[in-house]
Write a protein that holds these residues in place. Structure first.
Motif, PDB file in Angstrom:
ATOM      1  N   VAL A 175       0.839  -1.204   0.000  1.00 26.50           N
ATOM      2  CA  VAL A 175       0.000   0.000   0.000  1.00 26.50           C
ATOM      3  C   VAL A 175       0.874   1.253   0.000  1.00 26.50           C
ATOM      4  CG1 VAL A 175      -1.657   1.340   1.352  1.00 26.50           C
ATOM      5  CG2 VAL A 175      -1.977  -1.128   1.082  1.00 26.50           C
ATOM      6  N   GLU A 176       1.950   1.215   0.774  1.00 29.83           N
ATOM      7  CA  GLU A 176       2.856   2.369   0.829  1.00 29.83           C
ATOM      8  C   GLU A 176       3.522   2.605  -0.521  1.00 29.83           C
ATOM      9  OE1 GLU A 176       6.870   3.864   3.255  1.00 29.83           O
ATOM     10  OE2 GLU A 176       5.813   2.032   3.876  1.00 29.83           O
ATOM     11  N   GLU A 177       4.037   1.540  -1.139  1.00 32.59           N
ATOM     12  CA  GLU A 177       4.701   1.676  -2.440  1.00 32.59           C
ATOM     13  C   GLU A 177       3.706   2.032  -3.538  1.00 32.59           C
ATOM     14  OE1 GLU A 177       7.370   2.033  -5.316  1.00 32.59           O
ATOM     15  OE2 GLU A 177       7.906   1.716  -3.201  1.00 32.59           O
ATOM     16  N   ASN A 178       2.508   1.476  -3.466  1.00 33.30           N
ATOM     17  CA  ASN A 178       1.478   1.775  -4.454  1.00 33.30           C
ATOM     18  C   ASN A 178       1.054   3.233  -4.378  1.00 33.30           C
ATOM     19  OD1 ASN A 178      -0.359   0.593  -6.526  1.00 33.30           O
ATOM     20  ND2 ASN A 178      -1.956   1.256  -5.093  1.00 33.30           N
ATOM     21  N   GLY A 179       1.146   3.827  -3.171  1.00 29.96           N
ATOM     22  CA  GLY A 179       0.807   5.229  -3.004  1.00 29.96           C
ATOM     23  C   GLY A 179       1.800   6.152  -3.692  1.00 29.96           C
ATOM     24  N   ARG A 180       3.056   5.723  -3.778  1.00 27.75           N
ATOM     25  CA  ARG A 180       4.070   6.546  -4.449  1.00 27.75           C
ATOM     26  C   ARG A 180       3.811   6.587  -5.957  1.00 27.75           C
ATOM     27  NH1 ARG A 180       7.639   3.296  -1.131  1.00 27.75           N
ATOM     28  NH2 ARG A 180       8.272   4.466   0.734  1.00 27.75           N
ATOM     29  N   GLU A 181       3.568   5.419  -6.518  1.00 27.37           N
ATOM     30  CA  GLU A 181       3.256   5.287  -7.942  1.00 27.37           C
ATOM     31  C   GLU A 181       2.478   3.993  -8.110  1.00 27.37           C
ATOM     32  OE1 GLU A 181       5.475   4.610 -12.264  1.00 27.37           O
ATOM     33  OE2 GLU A 181       6.666   4.856 -10.429  1.00 27.37           O
ATOM     34  N   PRO A 182       1.242   4.054  -8.603  1.00 26.97           N
ATOM     35  CA  PRO A 182       0.406   2.853  -8.671  1.00 26.97           C
ATOM     36  C   PRO A 182       1.033   1.748  -9.514  1.00 26.97           C
ATOM     37  CG  PRO A 182      -0.903   4.829  -9.042  1.00 26.97           C
ATOM     38  CD  PRO A 182       0.538   5.257  -9.062  1.00 26.97           C
ATOM     39  N   PHE A 183       0.819   0.508  -9.077  1.00 28.02           N
ATOM     40  CA  PHE A 183       1.295  -0.649  -9.832  1.00 28.02           C
ATOM     41  C   PHE A 183       0.391  -0.886 -11.028  1.00 28.02           C
ATOM     42  CE2 PHE A 183       3.271  -1.572  -5.711  1.00 28.02           C
ATOM     43  CZ  PHE A 183       4.545  -1.958  -6.114  1.00 28.02           C
ATOM     44  N   ASP A 184       0.993  -1.310 -12.135  1.00 22.45           N
ATOM     45  CA  ASP A 184       0.218  -1.656 -13.327  1.00 22.45           C
ATOM     46  C   ASP A 184      -0.425  -3.032 -13.182  1.00 22.45           C
ATOM     47  OD1 ASP A 184       0.883   0.654 -15.014  1.00 22.45           O
ATOM     48  OD2 ASP A 184       2.921  -0.152 -14.928  1.00 22.45           O
ATOM     49  N   VAL A 185       0.314  -3.957 -12.560  1.00 26.00           N
ATOM     50  CA  VAL A 185      -0.153  -5.339 -12.416  1.00 26.00           C
ATOM     51  C   VAL A 185       0.264  -5.854 -11.043  1.00 26.00           C
ATOM     52  CG1 VAL A 185      -0.055  -7.689 -13.334  1.00 26.00           C
ATOM     53  CG2 VAL A 185       0.110  -5.758 -14.898  1.00 26.00           C
ATOM     54  N   VAL A 186      -0.590  -6.673 -10.449  1.00 25.75           N
ATOM     55  CA  VAL A 186      -0.267  -7.337  -9.187  1.00 25.75           C
ATOM     56  C   VAL A 186      -0.286  -8.836  -9.444  1.00 25.75           C
ATOM     57  CG1 VAL A 186      -0.920  -7.704  -6.783  1.00 25.75           C
ATOM     58  CG2 VAL A 186      -1.301  -5.466  -7.858  1.00 25.75           C
ATOM     59  N   HIS A 187       0.795  -9.517  -9.049  1.00 21.21           N
ATOM     60  CA  HIS A 187       0.913 -10.958  -9.285  1.00 21.21           C
ATOM     61  C   HIS A 187       1.043 -11.671  -7.944  1.00 21.21           C
ATOM     62  CE1 HIS A 187       3.350 -14.565 -11.036  1.00 21.21           C
ATOM     63  NE2 HIS A 187       2.070 -14.849 -10.914  1.00 21.21           N
ATOM     64  N   SER A 188       0.121 -12.569  -7.671  1.00 23.53           N
ATOM     65  CA  SER A 188       0.155 -13.369  -6.444  1.00 23.53           C
ATOM     66  C   SER A 188       0.562 -14.788  -6.790  1.00 23.53           C
ATOM     67  CB  SER A 188      -1.223 -13.375  -5.774  1.00 23.53           C
ATOM     68  OG  SER A 188      -1.254 -14.277  -4.683  1.00 23.53           O
ATOM     69  N   GLU A 189       1.643 -15.268  -6.184  1.00 20.73           N
ATOM     70  CA  GLU A 189       2.056 -16.657  -6.360  1.00 20.73           C
ATOM     71  C   GLU A 189       1.188 -17.523  -5.449  1.00 20.73           C
ATOM     72  OE1 GLU A 189       3.944 -17.872  -8.508  1.00 20.73           O
ATOM     73  OE2 GLU A 189       5.393 -16.372  -9.167  1.00 20.73           O
ATOM     74  N   SER A 190       0.257 -18.277  -6.061  1.00 16.35           N
ATOM     75  CA  SER A 190      -0.734 -19.070  -5.336  1.00 16.35           C
ATOM     76  C   SER A 190      -1.485 -18.174  -4.352  1.00 16.35           C
ATOM     77  CB  SER A 190      -0.071 -20.263  -4.645  1.00 16.35           C
ATOM     78  OG  SER A 190       0.068 -21.335  -5.559  1.00 16.35           O
ATOM     79  N   VAL A 191      -1.604 -18.572  -3.105  1.00 10.12           N
ATOM     80  CA  VAL A 191      -2.432 -17.826  -2.157  1.00 10.12           C
ATOM     81  C   VAL A 191      -1.588 -16.954  -1.245  1.00 10.12           C
ATOM     82  CG1 VAL A 191      -4.390 -19.381  -2.180  1.00 10.12           C
ATOM     83  CG2 VAL A 191      -2.452 -19.886  -0.718  1.00 10.12           C
ATOM     84  N   ALA A 192      -0.512 -16.413  -1.763  1.00  9.99           N
ATOM     85  CA  ALA A 192       0.297 -15.509  -0.947  1.00  9.99           C
ATOM     86  C   ALA A 192      -0.533 -14.295  -0.526  1.00  9.99           C
ATOM     87  CB  ALA A 192       1.532 -15.056  -1.726  1.00  9.99           C
ATOM     88  N   LEU A 193      -1.444 -13.882  -1.390  1.00 10.45           N
ATOM     89  CA  LEU A 193      -2.337 -12.763  -1.083  1.00 10.45           C
ATOM     90  C   LEU A 193      -3.752 -13.303  -0.917  1.00 10.45           C
ATOM     91  CD1 LEU A 193      -2.186  -9.673  -0.780  1.00 10.45           C
ATOM     92  CD2 LEU A 193      -2.848  -9.496  -3.187  1.00 10.45           C
ATOM     93  N   PRO A 194      -4.322 -13.257   0.298  1.00 13.75           N
ATOM     94  CA  PRO A 194      -5.657 -13.820   0.536  1.00 13.75           C
ATOM     95  C   PRO A 194      -6.709 -13.202  -0.376  1.00 13.75           C
ATOM     96  CG  PRO A 194      -4.583 -13.271   2.607  1.00 13.75           C
ATOM     97  CD  PRO A 194      -3.734 -12.682   1.513  1.00 13.75           C
TER      98      PRO A 194
END
Length: 497
Positions: A175-194
């Motif tokens: 969230v902190e890094e995305n606030g600086r400059e939004p991400f174009d794509v988010v990649h979750s390896e399996s269920v790393a991100l609920p």
């Protein structure tokens, strides 16, 4: 496996019984019902000839001429040619959630995949940020903004215990890094991100290295592999009872993810047919391995044989690599090999890996060489030293990188007959042998390999190398993921060619 925040609907009983059922009996019957419900289609899938799948019937000439919306392609994107440029059309800012990052220790398959893929994407010119757990090597810096070379990912280690994944801490960093400059794509390896965090992200792609329905298959095969006098494991009962609710939860919440990446053709079919994910949100991209790390080197193999003590008069050298645990099929290989050497005493086995079965292999004596866990550079020598690579896995889910590494090293395969392997890896009889996941079938295949001999196996290995170089390189994998991420960012890139 993922834990859903949704609660299963309560079932209402519309019939009355003369005698009240105990809660335990009711739960057992309910569990048995769902086990049967899911096992029947699973076993059907296992016996469905893979030649009926689009992934295997689509010839190379057809893929060269294929055109259309990539989101509708039901075959592996690795079969397509993506233009290679010195720089990408535009640089993407990519966020990656991975439970571990391979620093300071011998990595597992998923960590090696994540490292290979995202390092390759960084080298293509994209800005890759990896959010992961602290390294287990205490000598490694855990600065949340650690930066490598310009062609390397930015690694963000969250605070906490080394090796323990805490998604909430990683999310705060994101969230902190995305606030600086939004991400174009988010990649979750399996269920790393609920899913409850990721379900509303339209630019999310999640790669599945195993799903709960495939875990059910694995539990079944592991129990079938036990000896007649061996009691059923309590873990088996618990896992069977626990996996059915997981499957139901997955089917309910998987639809909330924007994009799914299946790492095998059979997994893609399962996501579309059983999990009911729309075609345009399921993309099959096979894993790849570093072509510089794994290649043919005959002299390296000969030297490795001399170094570890394989005699010159050995008629055949088998090799197996990975964790030495039950679900990787070592009970099968141990028993089948013990029977094989009663007839062929000059057949040797090299075991690269560590785990509970390590000492059991050592009991064979000088015919089995147990080498422990090995780095990629050591594995290169291992693959080149063997005549054929054996993978007796009891896990239908995912695809072991060792299969691809062996093929890239010019070695044929002897592998379990699972849809994921048969439909994606051993797609031609020339690439090796397959066996049903039981001792008798494996022993029969081993005897066929021995009779065939190393010269014929070497010819098979050449064919394996040619196929792997077209399908399983890190470059091919990275270009396919790059195109998917570009497609997510800008729909123009969804059109092929």
């Amino acid at each position: 496996m993922p834990i859903s925040s949704e609660h299963p609907e309560e079932m209402a009983l519309t019939t009355k019984s003369r005698k009240p059922n105990s809660p335990s009996n009711f739960y057992f019957c309910t569990t048995l019902f769902f086990v049967v419900l899911f096992t029947i289609p699973v076993l059907f899938l296992l016996h469905t000839p893979t030649t009926t799948s689009i992934c295997t019937t689509l010839s190379s000439s057809q893929t060269k001429t294929w055109s259309g919306d990539l989101q509708l392609a039901e075959f592996a994107w690795n079969r397509l040619s993506f233009s290679e440029r010195n720089t990408p059309p535009f640089a993407l800012k990519i966020a990656v959630f991975s439970r571990k990052w391979p620093i300071g220790t011998t990595p597992g398959g998923m960590e090696r995949h994540a490292h290979t893929l995202h390092t390759a994407l960084a080298r293509l010119g994209h800005q890759v940020h990896v959010f992961t757990s602290p390294p287990q090597d205490e000598s490694t810096s855990i600065s949340s903004s650690e930066k490598g070379a310009p062609s390397s990912p930015y690694i963000h280690f969250h605070e906490g215990e080394p090796g323990r994944w805490r998604y909430n801490k990683a999310w705060e960093q994101f969230v902190e890094e995305n606030g600086r400059e939004p991400f174009d794509v988010v990649h979750s390896e399996s269920v790393a991100l609920p899913h409850w965090l990721a379900r509303n992200m339209s630019n999310l792609a999640v790669s599945w290295h195993g799903i709960a329905l495939e875990s059910l298959q694995s539990s079944i095969f592991q129990d079938l592999a036990r000896q007649p006098d061996e009691p059923m494991s309590p873990f088996f009962n618990n896992s069977i009872q626990g996996v059915v609710p997981k499957v139901l939860k997955e089917i309910r919440f998987f639809r909330n993810y924007a994009h799914h990446v299946a790492i095998s053709d059979s997994c893609g079919e399962m996501l579309r047919d059983v999990y009911q994910i729309p075609n345009r949100r399921v993309h099959v991209i096979l894993n790849g391995v570093d072509e510089d790390d794994f290649r043919e080197d005959v002299e390296l193999g000969r030297e490795f044989r001399r170094k570890i003590g394989i005699p010159r008069n050995a008629s055949l050298v088998l090799g197996v690599a990975g964790r030495l645990v039950k679900d990787k099929g070592h009970p099968l290989l141990h028993e089948a090999y013990s029977r094989l050497i009663t007839k062929y005493s000059d057949v040797y086995l090299i075991v690269a890996g560590s785990g509970p079965w390590e000492n059991r292999y050592r009991d064979f004596g000088s015919q089995v060489l147990v080498l422990g866990s090995m780095s990629p550079s050591m594995l290169r020598a291992f693959y080149n030293a063997i005549d054929i690579f054996v993978n007796p896995t009891l896990r239908p889910q995912g695809l072991d990188l060792t299969l691809m590494e062996a093929m890239m090293s010019g070695k044929p395969l002897l592998a379990s007959r699972f849809p994921s392997i048969k439909g994606t890896i051993v797609v031609d009889d020339e690439y090796g042998y397959m066996f049903s996941p039981n001792v008798e079938s494996l022993l029969e295949a081993l005897e066929a390999v021995v009779k065939e001999g190393p010269q014929r196996l070497a010819k098979r290995g050449k064919a394996c190398r040619e196929y792997a170089a077209k399908m399983f390189t890190a470059r091919k994998m990275a270009l396919a993921y790059e195109r998917l991420f570009l497609c997510i960012k800008n729909h123009t890139f969804c059109s092929y060619p």
